[in-house]
Design a protein around this motif. Structure first.
Motif, mmCIF file in Angstrom:
data_model
loop_
_atom_site.group_PDB
_atom_site.id
_atom_site.type_symbol
_atom_site.label_atom_id
_atom_site.label_comp_id
_atom_site.label_asym_id
_atom_site.label_seq_id
_atom_site.Cartn_x
_atom_site.Cartn_y
_atom_site.Cartn_z
ATOM 1 N N CYS A 53 6.017 -1.652 7.541
ATOM 2 C CA CYS A 53 4.924 -2.484 6.997
ATOM 3 C C CYS A 53 5.090 -3.944 7.397
ATOM 4 C CB CYS A 53 4.898 -2.372 5.476
ATOM 5 S SG CYS A 53 4.842 -0.690 4.877
ATOM 6 N N CYS A 121 5.839 -5.297 2.684
ATOM 7 C CA CYS A 121 6.161 -4.095 1.930
ATOM 8 C C CYS A 121 6.624 -4.465 0.508
ATOM 9 C CB CYS A 121 7.239 -3.308 2.674
ATOM 10 S SG CYS A 121 7.289 -1.562 2.203
ATOM 11 N N ASP A 122 6.442 -3.521 -0.396
ATOM 12 C CA ASP A 122 6.509 -3.759 -1.848
ATOM 13 C C ASP A 122 7.492 -4.820 -2.334
ATOM 14 O OD1 ASP A 122 4.960 -1.506 -1.529
ATOM 15 O OD2 ASP A 122 5.936 -0.359 -3.116
ATOM 16 N N HIS A 193 0.789 -3.287 5.592
ATOM 17 C CA HIS A 193 1.330 -2.504 4.482
ATOM 18 C C HIS A 193 0.276 -1.537 3.952
ATOM 19 C CE1 HIS A 193 -0.898 -5.074 1.674
ATOM 20 N NE2 HIS A 193 -0.332 -6.157 2.185
ATOM 21 N N CYS A 194 0.655 -0.722 2.980
ATOM 22 C CA CYS A 194 -0.263 0.276 2.421
ATOM 23 C C CYS A 194 -1.584 -0.396 2.037
ATOM 24 C CB CYS A 194 0.353 0.935 1.190
ATOM 25 S SG CYS A 194 1.733 2.016 1.593
ATOM 26 N N ALA A 200 2.354 -3.047 -2.731
ATOM 27 C CA ALA A 200 2.314 -4.133 -1.743
ATOM 28 C C ALA A 200 1.029 -4.940 -1.883
ATOM 29 C CB ALA A 200 2.449 -3.576 -0.337
HETATM 30 FE FE1 FES Z 1 5.372 -0.434 2.719
HETATM 31 FE FE2 FES Z 1 3.637 1.098 1.207
HETATM 32 S S1 FES Z 1 5.421 1.712 2.325
HETATM 33 S S2 FES Z 1 3.681 -1.025 1.518
#
Ligand code: FES
Length: 574
Positions: A53, A121-122, A193-194, A200
């Motif tokens: 991400c 990412c998160d 990212h997601c 995220a």
């Molecule tokens: Fe990285 Fe979802 S896996 S934001």
């Protein structure tokens, strides 16, 4: 240019030490003008190919540098721990505090006057915000942006969210392995990212709601040229922020956290925001109780129709106007502390006053919301969770909001998965699945395992949801009637450790209650014979983590990292 910038203690120094500080930087070919007192801007990047991400952040950094040069600053990029959610085992959450600790020390130890924080990412967003809060140098965040919308067989598919759905379809025999392989590629079409309202996207929105990233910045897709434009703008802005001495502690005040909590309710954001906001606030001496999250969120309807609670994706959210539209709705309804200062140097109310919505299907109004007030993430209390637990109502089933059922208990997610496909598993749709020893100390690292897939035999019968209770977390992309973050966790002897299969559990979300219907005397008897689990580690970082991590209701930060330590360096060894 100011001769009083912090970096001048290095680059403006006389004698041998000044020579050392300057000489080694000159090996990069910048020339001596860089030491004339101009602001030195550290670009803290969580770039890594092991954090997919964030794998484009080195290009985002180049755009930030353009802005810093443009404004007369001196940009220096440095790596920090890239906690990628998808690959790290046992869970990226185990390393959020390590990222925060490492980044804080790098920020303090180096000749930096201001910071640009690159995350995606998160855990990378809260980790860098925790660090910046503790070091308290002027800082602006640039999140890497979401992926483009996933597309599979002509329909939108959300990264993360679709994984849970595909798993259920596969287990129920409605999809083949070959179809799954095609679908998984269709979920990840670009950098970023997601693109659901997972953790995220939620934390990118939280950074903006806190006033720590430029307005509109959270939602531009990673693949959009505007992502690089806002990155450049952030590079320009941080140079001014240094000159204004505009630091995180003046931006992230209590009022800013209240704004973030209400905004999280309006966007249908991830439950993980509760843990991360609490941890960031703890670095600034702002005490946030779990009950405040419930009270503040209760007044806010969900406005944003995004997966996993709704239908659309971050790209749609961006084209509809993004977070400024949501925050304008909140401001006009009196649900925002509109005067709170932000990285723009203006108030959040000023930042969003002109925001225009281009698609009311995606971002609804307060008058006609996507989901009514009081249906956001709720905080539960009761004898099963004396220090609280949370449930994301918008991602749960309304018919299970008031449910009484038989507990079926598993001592780890692995113990559940070992039998969840079995036709012989003694379980019914009305039962309550309890998965424990998955908290901060217990797993360790409090993984996103709480929304375990339903037992295969029930999936085949067409069951789509059941009550699940866990001391772990749930992915922000996940959904279902799942009670999370039960505190105290089982591993420290919380009541969750005392539940036995066959006990009755009563969940009453409207009353914010979670009760184990077992008499106190019986619970005391069980507690007396409870044996703590063997430590997961006796050395190394995991040992440090289990020794110092706090419970979920305190943000799962390390006890010794709370508070602001500032950016003074006491000694110069050169
Ligand atoms: Fe990285 Fe979802 S896996 S934001």
């Amino acid at each position: 240019m100011s001769a009083h910038n912090r970096s001048q203690a290095w680059f403006g120094a006389e004698g041998r030490s000044g020579m050392v500080y300057r000489s080694w930087v000159l090996n990069q070919g910048y020339g001596p003008k860089m030491f004339d007192g101009r602001p030195v801007i550290g670009i803290a990047t969580t770039w890594s190919e092991l954090a997919p991400c964030n794998a484009h952040l080195h290009r985002v950094a180049e755009a930030v540098k353009r802005g810093v040069w443009q404004a007369g600053g001196f940009p220096l990029e440095f790596p920090t721990l890239a906690t990628g959610e998808s690959l790290m085992r046992p869970t990226a959450m185990l390393y959020r505090n390590l990222l925060a600790m490492e980044a804080e020390e790098l920020m303090r130890a180096n000749p930096l006057d201001g910071l640009v924080l690159l995350s995606g990412c998160d855990k990378t967003t809260p980790g860098l915000l925790m660090a910046a809060a503790s070091v308290d140098l002027p800082a602006v965040m640039v999140t890497g942006g979401p992926m483009l919308s996933g597309k599979y067989e002509g329909r939108d598919v959300g990264s993360g969210t679709e994984v849970w759905k595909l798993e259920a379809e596969f287990k129920a025999g409605r999809m083949t392995q070959d179809q799954i392989r095609v679908a998984e590629g269709c979920m990840a079409r670009s950098d970023g990212h997601c693109m659901t309202m997972g953790t995220a996207s939620t934390m990118a929105c939280m950074a903006e709601a806190l006033g720590m990233q430029l307005p509109g910045s959270a939602s531009w897709p990673a693949a959009d040229a505007r992502r690089y434009e806002v990155a450049q703008e952030a590079g320009v802005r941080i140079v001014s922020m240094v000159q204004e001495d505009l630091r995180p502690h003046t931006i992230m005040e209590r009022a800013a956290f209240e704004n973030a909590i209400r905004t999280n309710a309006a966007i249908g954001g991830s439950t993980n925001a509760i843990i991360h906001l609490t941890a960031i606030a703890g670095r600034l001496g702002v005490a946030l109780s779990l009950d405040e999250f419930d009270q503040l969120a209760r007044a806010v309807p969900t406005l944003v129709n995004l997966m996993p609670s709704g239908r659309f994706l971050m790209e749609d959210f961006c084209y509809a106007g993004g977070l400024p539209v949501v925050m304008r709705e909140l401001a006009e309804a009196g649900l925002l502390n509109a005067g709170q200062l932000t990285v723009t140097g203006k108030s959040v109310g000023e930042n969003v006053a002109e925001a225009v919505c281009w698609n009311r299907e995606v971002i609804r109004t307060i008058a006609e919301p996507f989901q009514p007030r009081g249906t956001g993430t709720a905080v539960l209390r009761g004898n099963l969770c004396p220090d609280g637990a949370v449930i994301k109502q918008s991602a749960a089933s309304s018919e299970l909001m008031n449910h009484r059922g038989r507990a079926v208990v598993f001592d780890s997610p692995e113990a559940y998965h070992a039998v969840s496909d079995s036709d012989d598993l003694d379980i019914e749709a009305s039962d309550v699945i309890v998965v424990r020893y998955a908290g901060p100390k217990g797993y360790p690292g409090m993984p996103e395992v709480s929304n375990v897939a339903l037992p295969t035999k029930l999936l085949k019968q067409g069951v789509t949801d059941m009550v699940r209770i866990c001391d772990g977390r749930m992915s922000g992309t996940g959904f279902g009637t799942v009670v999370l973050h039960v505190a105290p966790e089982a591993a420290v002897g919380g009541p969750l450790a005392l539940v036995e299969t066959g006990d009755i559990i009563k969940l009453d979300v409207p009353a914010r209650s979670l009760q184990l219907e077992v008499p106190d005397e019986e619970l005391a008897r069980r507690k007396a014979s409870w044996v703590p689990p063997e430590p997961r580690a006796r050395s190394g970082y995991t040992w440090l983590y289990t020794q110092h991590v706090m419970q979920a209701d305190a943000g799962a930060d390390f006890d010794f990292l709370q508070g602001t330590r500032g950016h003074d360096v006491p000694r110069d060894s050169h």
